[in-house]
Scaffold this active site. Structure first.
Site, PDB file in Angstrom:
ATOM      1  N   ALA A 166     -18.252  -5.756  -0.922  1.00 25.56           N
ATOM      2  CA  ALA A 166     -18.554  -5.198   0.393  1.00 25.56           C
ATOM      3  C   ALA A 166     -19.800  -5.889   0.938  1.00 25.56           C
ATOM      4  O   ALA A 166     -20.654  -6.332   0.177  1.00 25.56           O
ATOM      5  CB  ALA A 166     -18.798  -3.692   0.275  1.00 25.56           C
ATOM      6  N   CYS A 167     -19.911  -5.986   2.244  1.00 26.73           N
ATOM      7  CA  CYS A 167     -20.998  -6.744   2.852  1.00 26.73           C
ATOM      8  C   CYS A 167     -22.365  -6.142   2.517  1.00 26.73           C
ATOM      9  O   CYS A 167     -22.481  -4.985   2.104  1.00 26.73           O
ATOM     10  CB  CYS A 167     -20.798  -6.835   4.365  1.00 26.73           C
ATOM     11  N   LEU A 168     -23.411  -6.937   2.724  1.00 34.50           N
ATOM     12  CA  LEU A 168     -24.770  -6.526   2.378  1.00 34.50           C
ATOM     13  C   LEU A 168     -25.215  -5.271   3.129  1.00 34.50           C
ATOM     14  O   LEU A 168     -26.042  -4.508   2.624  1.00 34.50           O
ATOM     15  CB  LEU A 168     -25.740  -7.674   2.665  1.00 34.50           C
ATOM     16  N   THR A 170     -23.752  -2.586   3.503  1.00 40.03           N
ATOM     17  CA  THR A 170     -23.372  -1.363   2.788  1.00 40.03           C
ATOM     18  C   THR A 170     -24.422  -0.944   1.765  1.00 40.03           C
ATOM     19  O   THR A 170     -24.365   0.166   1.247  1.00 40.03           O
ATOM     20  CB  THR A 170     -22.023  -1.538   2.065  1.00 40.03           C
ATOM     21  N   ARG A 171     -25.371  -1.799   1.479  1.00 42.54           N
ATOM     22  CA  ARG A 171     -26.430  -1.472   0.506  1.00 42.54           C
ATOM     23  C   ARG A 171     -27.546  -0.644   1.140  1.00 42.54           C
ATOM     24  O   ARG A 171     -28.384  -0.095   0.441  1.00 42.54           O
ATOM     25  CB  ARG A 171     -27.039  -2.738  -0.085  1.00 42.54           C
TER      26      ARG A 171
END
Length: 251
Positions: A166-168, A170-171
């Site tokens: 998942a893309c950054l 989402t962090r």
């Protein structure tokens, strides 16, 4: 409908290529079934560098031309605000720009890698794809994630066992504004852990604390190597903590 029938119906198409297992398989199937296909990689601050490198490698393996499109996603207010619908606004912005480019290149069909295992009710980004008339051949043909991986393995695609990523963005916790500094620190931390030999993990941001999510198989290793991890990540964060709840493997 089979994939062969799909690409017979759509003999010329552009593919939104992320470098992941699903869109890689779409590219492979398109070429196998005679489609005049071109890959388009949309690069933004939300994508880590390794994804672009994987995309270039796969496109070269398949001998399919690939265009890289730069998008300033941090200029999209609703994406930066990071609300519950961030993925919708991000996907809408990225694919709107992508459509402009593929149309300029003469393509009238745009495909993505959504598969039949993806839950549409839990994917706000899929609403944007529907609104923008992006077709998902794997989903339309009932091809599941497990089938994508197995057929990719048989086709000798190196992406066949690549963990889902998942893309950054989402962090960063929902509701916390996204900045380039936060994304840079997260990417640097995940790259450092990869260089230490860890796989299929996440570095979640909590204030300026890095919370590491590991699969059950790697929790003990992470705890045992805490000094190396802190040395690698400590300069960017006030604290580094290990979430003892095992992370489910990304398949």
């Amino acid at each position: 409908m089979t994939l062969q029938a799909f690409f017979t119906q759509y003999p010329r198409a552009a593919v939104a290529f992320s470098g992941g297992v699903d869109s890689a398989f779409v590219l492979w199937a398109a070429k196998k079934y005679g489609c005049d296909v071109r890959a388009y990689y949309v690069h933004s601050a939300f994508q880590p560098a390794f994804e672009l490198e994987d995309a270039k490698k796969l496109a070269e393996q398949l001998d399919i031309p690939m265009t890289v499109i730069e998008v300033d996603i941090l200029s999209v207010p609703k994406a930066v605000e990071n609300g519950a619908d961030r993925c919708y606004h991000c996907k809408h912005a990225l694919f709107t720009t992508l459509w402009e480019r593929v149309r300029a290149d003469g393509y009238t069909v745009l495909l993505d890698g959504t598969n039949a295992s993806d839950d549409a009710s839990d994917r706000p980004g899929m609403r944007a794809l529907k609104e923008l008339s992006v077709l998902s051949p794997l989903r339309l043909c009932g091809v599941t994630k497990a089938q994508v991986r197995e057929q990719s393995r048989q086709a000798d695609l190196f992406t066949w066992d690549k963990p889902a990523y998942a893309c950054l963005a989402t962090r960063v916790p929902t509701g916390t504004p996204i900045t380039q500094d936060k994304l840079t620190k997260i990417e640097r931390a995940e790259q450092a852990l990869a260089e230490l030999g860890f796989t299929d993990f996440r570095v979640r941001l909590a204030g300026n604390t890095a919370r590491l999510e590991m699969t059950a198989a790697q929790l003990a290793q992470a705890a045992a190597r805490y000094e190396q991890i802190i040395a690698a990540l400590g300069a960017d964060f006030d604290a580094v903590v290990l979430d003892l709840t095992p992370r489910r493997a990304s398949r």
